[in-house]
Every structure is written in structure tokens, then in C-alpha cells.
Design a protein around this motif. Sequence first.
Motif, PDB file in Angstrom:
ATOM      1  N   SER A  25       6.541  37.880 -74.226  1.00 13.01           N
ATOM      2  CA  SER A  25       5.175  37.581 -73.815  1.00 13.01           C
ATOM      3  C   SER A  25       4.363  37.290 -75.073  1.00 13.01           C
ATOM      4  O   SER A  25       4.346  38.093 -76.004  1.00 13.01           O
ATOM      5  CB  SER A  25       4.552  38.766 -73.071  1.00 13.01           C
ATOM      6  OG  SER A  25       3.221  38.465 -72.695  1.00 13.01           O
ATOM      7  N   CYS A  48       0.610  36.777 -76.189  1.00 16.54           N
ATOM      8  CA  CYS A  48      -0.771  36.995 -75.780  1.00 16.54           C
ATOM      9  C   CYS A  48      -1.663  36.263 -76.776  1.00 16.54           C
ATOM     10  O   CYS A  48      -1.560  36.485 -77.981  1.00 16.54           O
ATOM     11  CB  CYS A  48      -1.093  38.484 -75.797  1.00 16.54           C
ATOM     12  SG  CYS A  48      -0.014  39.483 -74.753  1.00 16.54           S
ATOM     13  N   ALA A  75      -1.943  35.425 -71.321  1.00 16.46           N
ATOM     14  CA  ALA A  75      -0.581  35.812 -71.684  1.00 16.46           C
ATOM     15  C   ALA A  75       0.411  35.026 -70.840  1.00 16.46           C
ATOM     16  O   ALA A  75       0.099  34.549 -69.751  1.00 16.46           O
ATOM     17  CB  ALA A  75      -0.380  37.309 -71.461  1.00 16.46           C
TER      18      ALA A  75
END
Length: 176
Positions: free
Chosen positions: A42, A44, A55
Motif C-alpha cells: 500500500s 499512501c 491509498a
Amino acid sequence: MSRTVPWPDGMECTLKTIVSGETFVSGKTNLVISTVLGSCVSVCLYDEAAGLGGANHYFLSSSQGQSASYGAVAMEHVINGLMRLGADKSRLRAKVFGGALMKEGLADIGKKNASFALEYLQAERLPIVAMDLGGFSARRLHFHPVTGKARVVRTEAVPEINHKIEQSSNRVELFN
């Protein structure tokens, strides 16, 4: 029914959960993006001055498809989504999480996913201000898009236990 989580500044925030292949951008102060990562990554991104962030959660570093399951597509969705809301690309900062090796003996997909994120961010000149990559455990990520604050909780890896059954007489013994 939406779930809430207490945030460090005392505010109760609504959780927006994203799963693999999803992206989300927001400027809501009482919202936290949540996801669980293993070998997935992920990234962000946030523009603190604009109070905007987002995200992604991707599981394939290759850019062969048009789905947000692929890193390049997931990155573009978040960047473009933030810019549509008013973020300035030159102010975007990145935090990168995930990329674990979840099972020994399998291809290290997590390492490829993490490498992709780092290379992409460098090529786009987006500074990385924090990261938690690699290792052998899954992570639960909570990201507050307005401030860019992130909280990561790692899960303990549970080792596989090989049991051998030994029979002699009428006894059965298990060995680790």
C-alpha cells in the motif's frame, strides 16, 4: 453500520476499508483508510497543505493490465484522484507499507511489489517520508489521509509445524 477507530488525537474516525485492487482518496478529517497487507503493498500519498490523501492496495508489480491490482494503475488512480480533489503533485509525500514474504519457498512477490513502489516513487520524484517493508508478517494499516499519519500493527507469523507420527507399541508421539 460503519466501524470507528480512536485516533491518537482523541478523535473517533470512521474506517474506510480497502482490499487488494482498490484505491481510495479523501479529504474528510474524520476518516481513516484501513487495509491488511501481506505480500501486497500500500502506497499512501498525501498533501498536508490541501488536507488530502489517499491509498492503494496492489498485489502485482507488473503493469500488464488495466486493473488497480497492478502497481502502476493503482499509483495513477491515487495521484489522479488527489489532483482532481485539488492536491498539488509537488507537495505529495509518500508512506509505503507491506511487501512481506508470507511463506518460505514461494516466489518473493512482496519484494517485487516493494521494489516497484520505491522505483515508481523515485521516478515520479515523490519523496518517501516513511516505510515499513519486507519481513515475514502481515500488517494492519490505518492511514489518516488529511494529516498523513499512519499506524501499523504487525501480526506475529505463525511457523508451520511439521508433526511426525512415530508408532511403537501402542504409543503415538508428536515431534516438532
